[in-house]
Write a protein that holds these residues in place. Sequence first.
Motif, PDB file in Angstrom:
ATOM      1  N   LYS A  20       0.828  -1.207   0.000  1.00 54.27           N
ATOM      2  CA  LYS A  20       0.000   0.000   0.000  1.00 54.27           C
ATOM      3  C   LYS A  20       0.863   1.259   0.000  1.00 54.27           C
ATOM      4  O   LYS A  20       0.632   2.178  -0.777  1.00 54.27           O
ATOM      5  CB  LYS A  20      -0.924  -0.014   1.219  1.00 54.27           C
ATOM      6  N   VAL A  21       1.872   1.307   0.842  1.00 52.47           N
ATOM      7  CA  VAL A  21       2.759   2.470   0.902  1.00 52.47           C
ATOM      8  C   VAL A  21       3.578   2.562  -0.379  1.00 52.47           C
ATOM      9  O   VAL A  21       3.789   3.657  -0.915  1.00 52.47           O
ATOM     10  CB  VAL A  21       3.669   2.391   2.146  1.00 52.47           C
ATOM     11  N   GLY A  22       4.035   1.444  -0.904  1.00 54.33           N
ATOM     12  CA  GLY A  22       4.811   1.435  -2.140  1.00 54.33           C
ATOM     13  C   GLY A  22       4.019   1.974  -3.317  1.00 54.33           C
ATOM     14  O   GLY A  22       4.535   2.756  -4.119  1.00 54.33           O
ATOM     15  N   LEU A  23       2.777   1.581  -3.444  1.00 53.99           N
ATOM     16  CA  LEU A  23       1.941   2.079  -4.529  1.00 53.99           C
ATOM     17  C   LEU A  23       1.669   3.571  -4.393  1.00 53.99           C
ATOM     18  O   LEU A  23       1.612   4.293  -5.392  1.00 53.99           O
ATOM     19  CB  LEU A  23       0.626   1.302  -4.599  1.00 53.99           C
ATOM     20  N   TYR A  28       2.871   8.955  -6.555  1.00 53.19           N
ATOM     21  CA  TYR A  28       3.400  10.306  -6.370  1.00 53.19           C
ATOM     22  C   TYR A  28       4.550  10.573  -7.340  1.00 53.19           C
ATOM     23  O   TYR A  28       4.607  11.639  -7.961  1.00 53.19           O
ATOM     24  CB  TYR A  28       3.865  10.482  -4.922  1.00 53.19           C
ATOM     25  N   LEU A  29       5.467   9.632  -7.478  1.00 47.20           N
ATOM     26  CA  LEU A  29       6.616   9.819  -8.366  1.00 47.20           C
ATOM     27  C   LEU A  29       6.192   9.924  -9.829  1.00 47.20           C
ATOM     28  O   LEU A  29       6.742  10.729 -10.577  1.00 47.20           O
ATOM     29  CB  LEU A  29       7.626   8.693  -8.174  1.00 47.20           C
ATOM     30  N   VAL A  30       5.227   9.123 -10.241  1.00 45.63           N
ATOM     31  CA  VAL A  30       4.754   9.184 -11.627  1.00 45.63           C
ATOM     32  C   VAL A  30       4.077  10.528 -11.895  1.00 45.63           C
ATOM     33  O   VAL A  30       4.313  11.157 -12.930  1.00 45.63           O
ATOM     34  CB  VAL A  30       3.810   7.997 -11.934  1.00 45.63           C
ATOM     35  N   GLY A  31       3.267  10.984 -10.981  1.00 47.20           N
ATOM     36  CA  GLY A  31       2.623  12.296 -11.146  1.00 47.20           C
ATOM     37  C   GLY A  31       3.642  13.419 -11.174  1.00 47.20           C
ATOM     38  O   GLY A  31       3.551  14.338 -11.993  1.00 47.20           O
ATOM     39  N   ASN A  32       4.634  13.339 -10.305  1.00 47.15           N
ATOM     40  CA  ASN A  32       5.689  14.338 -10.265  1.00 47.15           C
ATOM     41  C   ASN A  32       6.476  14.340 -11.567  1.00 47.15           C
ATOM     42  O   ASN A  32       6.811  15.399 -12.096  1.00 47.15           O
ATOM     43  CB  ASN A  32       6.610  14.033  -9.084  1.00 47.15           C
ATOM     44  N   ALA A  33       6.761  13.178 -12.110  1.00 51.16           N
ATOM     45  CA  ALA A  33       7.514  13.075 -13.363  1.00 51.16           C
ATOM     46  C   ALA A  33       6.715  13.642 -14.531  1.00 51.16           C
ATOM     47  O   ALA A  33       7.262  14.354 -15.381  1.00 51.16           O
ATOM     48  CB  ALA A  33       7.887  11.623 -13.626  1.00 51.16           C
TER      49      ALA A  33
END
Length: 78
Positions: A20-23, A28-33
């Motif tokens: 859950k935390v990993g997803l 967040y990282l995909v949105g930031n990218a």
Amino acid sequence: MIAELLFLFFLFLAVLLVVKVGLRIIRYLVGNAIVGLIILWFTNWIGLSNVPLTALNVLVVAIGGILGVIALIVISWF
């Protein structure tokens, strides 16, 4: 017998928490990218910067997001 069942239950809870935390972190990282790449493309398009879209620059933006774009633009000015 009960000890093994409790162990499996807590192991399942730990794995569930890690997934859950990993997803959430990956989302967040995909949105930031994506936001960073759009900003980099837009600044190149309007002529504010001339940062080429190389694999290294895309990696910096994907990890750093908006701060990565700002760093690349500042580096490209010098």
